[in-house]
Design an enzyme around this catalytic site. Structure first.
Site, PDB file in Angstrom:
ATOM      1  N   GLY A   9       0.553  -3.668   4.923  1.00  0.00           N
ATOM      2  CA  GLY A   9       0.892  -5.030   5.305  1.00  0.00           C
ATOM      3  C   GLY A   9      -0.260  -5.976   5.062  1.00  0.00           C
ATOM      4  CB  THR A  46      -0.838  -0.082   1.300  1.00  0.00           C
ATOM      5  OG1 THR A  46      -1.614  -1.248   1.260  1.00  0.00           O
ATOM      6  CG2 THR A  46      -1.698   1.105   1.522  1.00  0.00           C
TER       7      THR A  46
END
Length: 306
Positions: free
Chosen positions: A222, A170
């Protein structure tokens, strides 16, 4: 007040002996450009909300990162985009998930926050709303790069199992402006070969994105499922607001809790005083920060290559 900006470009198996130098250089250049965009706003007295959107848009347009152009592909070979943004002044928030044609997901999330009565819009409805707000639209193929196509092929050939070695993660930005207001933004293409309309933590307020002037602004990267279960971004802010924990201590504790749930990843955070913190449990995390005191761009946990 001290302004402060921190950004991340995802985390994963980035090691000096495994990450191609040209790939590392592209990421560092991209992070620096995103800092430039956000810093220009904050240093001139602009708002943290404008700064995190500007920084995130630079990263979304950079194919070195898993957000916007260059996002990973779902199992059906298409890109599905998620994003969120939050204003710490009044905890207004907007988010989108499953976008297929909106070029700037973070701006679509801000439009949801400012021009709709809702917080989260998804899939075709979210793209339709973005079109109605006049946001740029592109064909889904515009987001796809040969590298991401090859990654999908590799994962599908292995049976569709997630491969942490090729997940770059991300992007996100958190900021504190000169007025002491904080904001957060997060954007992602999700997981390679994701199926069944899977949505991770990035567009979920309190999981991957959160901002509260009483505590901190937070963005996560994550394994989204673990960050959702930990309500990680809100938990970090709550530890500060309710227990008086230091920013770095709160971040470290939440990241450890994510680990107990089987998740790895990273967090970035800033406080309303301009204090900044980051942490990650993977070999590396693309990250950078800037303030009136200077700036830093980093990738690995060991001493950085200059």
């Amino acid at each position: 007040m001290n302004w402060s900006l921190m950004i991340h470009g995802g985390c994963g198996a980035m090691r000096p002996d495994r990450l191609p130098p040209e790939q590392e250089d592209r990421a560092r250049v991209g992070l620096s450009a995103a800092l430039d965009a956000g810093e220009a706003i904050l240093a001139s007295g602009g708002s943290s909300l404008d700064a995190v959107e500007a920084a995130a848009r630079v990263l979304e347009d950079n194919p070195a990162f898993n957000a916007g152009r260059g996002s990973v592909l779902a199992a059906d070979g298409r890109v599905e985009l998620d994003a969120a943004i939050m204003d710490g002044r009044d905890r207004r928030a907007g988010a989108v998930a499953g976008l297929a044609t909106t070029r700037a997901p973070v701006s679509a999330a801000r439009a949801v926050m400012e021009h709709s009565p809702h917080v989260l819009l998804t899939y075709a409805g979210a793209d339709r709303f973005a079109r109605e707000r006049g946001l740029d639209q592109v064909a889904n193929d515009w987001f796809i790069t040969p590298e991401r196509r090859a990654q999908l092929d590799k994962v599908l050939a292995a049976g569709g199992a997630f491969d942490a070695d090729i997940k770059y993660g991300t992007i996100g930005a958190v900021a504190c402006d000169m007025a002491g207001h904080v904001a957060a933004a997060t954007s992602t293409g999700g997981l390679t070969a994701k199926r069944w309309g899977r949505i991770g933590d990035s567009p979920l307020i309190g999981a991957g994105t959160y901002a509260d002037d009483r505590a901190a602004a937070v963005s996560a990267t994550g394994l989204g499922e673990a960050f959702i279960r930990a309500v990680a971004a809100h938990e970090l802010a709550a530890r500060i607001r309710l227990t008086g924990a230091r920013l770095q201590d709160a971040l470290d504790a939440v990241l450890a809790d994510v680990g107990t749930l089987g998740g790895t990843g990273g967090l970035i955070a800033v406080s309303p005083t301009g204090e900044a913190a980051w942490g990650f449990s993977t070999p590396g995390m693309y990250r950078a920060r800037a303030s009136a005191a200077g700036r830093e761009v980093a990738v690995y946990s060991e001493p950085e290559r200059r």
